[in-house]
Design a protein around this motif. Structure first.
Motif: not given
Ligand SMILES: NC(=O)c1ccc[n+]([C@@H]2O[C@H](COP(=O)([O-])OP(=O)(O)OC[C@H]3O[C@@H](n4cnc5c(N)ncnc54)[C@H](OP(=O)(O)O)[C@@H]3O)[C@@H](O)[C@H]2O)c1
Length: 263
Positions: A67-77
């Motif tokens: 799970a995670g939010d890919l709209a942020t670069l933190e989420g991508v990382e």
């Protein structure tokens, strides 16, 4: 030949936005075609977990939720870190998570433009970048890795009320051959599927009342006379990621039942 042509046997795959709609259809297809592990991602952890349990039961391979939010670069990382903790290599990355936003120019808000670009265009590029070492790890001339972007028929059409969405998708299509050439010597192939109208949460408003005049008129206009379903997108994704489609790179495949040539 035919026994192995469309096989995903032994492959490790990542499908973003895999808890519903097109992402879940592709994840299911990969597992049914023999994939060893398919990681699915989305924000809503509960729904994602339920889908992973459901998909793990249909074949021998495992479906695992991240799970995670890919709209942020933190989420991508964060997603990249979790995958690196679990895997030495991946064979397939499907950048599918996306949102459909709409507004005419007078009402378009910068925050909505940014949100659309961040999830639909920035995250596919930077998630691919973050996972490149895993995609390169066992890729070879004979068995290249496969990255898929999910565009939309909207990228090829002019709809003044979906400017942000269609521009984000056109951006993905423009990136496709550039990234494909950049990664050719690493045996990492980049292709894009541009779907037309498919059954999913995103299009629910259009199809949930199948007897409505507007839905019937839409089916009448579409050359295929139907919306796309799980088999349509899973079939093309499996083709692109198995031996069958391994000569494709830098390509945009329009999967739209003839939407672009409709009356
Ligand atoms: N359906 C169509 O007719 C159609 C046509 C052309 C293109 N597409 C494209 O196909 C892709 C999938 O859409 P869909 O129709 O299958 O929609 P969907 O059923 O709404 O699925 C979207 C998926 O993306 C996830 N997601 C949304 N925002 C996210 C975020 N910020 N971070 C991580 N995951 C997120 C959702 O889960 P959470 O909400 O829990 O995060 C869900 O798993 C999109 O890129 C869309 O543009 C769809």
């Amino acid at each position: 030949m035919i026994e192995t042509l469309f096989s995903m046997s032994d492959k490790v795959c990542v499908v973003t936005g895999g808890s519903s709609g097109l992402g879940s259809y592709m994840a299911q297809g990969f597992l049914e075609a023999g994939a060893a592990r398919v990681y699915i991602t989305a924000r809503s952890a509960e729904k994602l977990k339920e889908k992973a349990i459901e998909l793990s039961q249909i074949a021998d391979g495992e479906c695992l939720p991240l799970a995670g939010d890919l709209a942020t670069l933190e989420g991508v990382e964060a997603l990249s870190t979790e995958i690196h903790e679990r895997e030495q290599h991946i064979d397939v990355l499907v950048n599918n998570a996306g949102i459909g936003t709409g507004a005419y120019i007078d009402d378009l808000k910068a925050a909505d433009w940014d949100r659309t670009m961040d999830l639909n265009l920035r995250s596919p590029l930077f998630l691919t970048q973050a996972l490149l070492d895993l995609l390169r790890h066992r890729a070879s001339v004979e068995m290249p890795s496969s990255v898929i972007f999910i565009s939309s028929v909207a990228a090829s059409e002019v709809f003044p009320h979906v400017m942000a969405y269609s521009t984000s998708k056109k951006g993905l299509e423009h990136l496709t051959p550039q990234l494909a050439l950049a990664l050719a010597d690493d045996h990492v192939r980049i292709n894009t599927i541009a779907p037309g109208r498919f059954y999913s949460e995103m299009t629910r408003g259009a199809w949930e009342n199948p007897d409505s005049e507007s839905f019937k008129a839409e089916l009448e206009r579409l050359p295929a006379h139907r919306y796309g379903g799980a088999e349509d997108i899973a079939g093309v994704a499996i083709m692109l990621c198995s031996r069958a489609g391994s000569y494709f790179t830098g390509e945009v495949l329009n999967l739209d039942g003839g939407h672009r040539i409709r009356r």
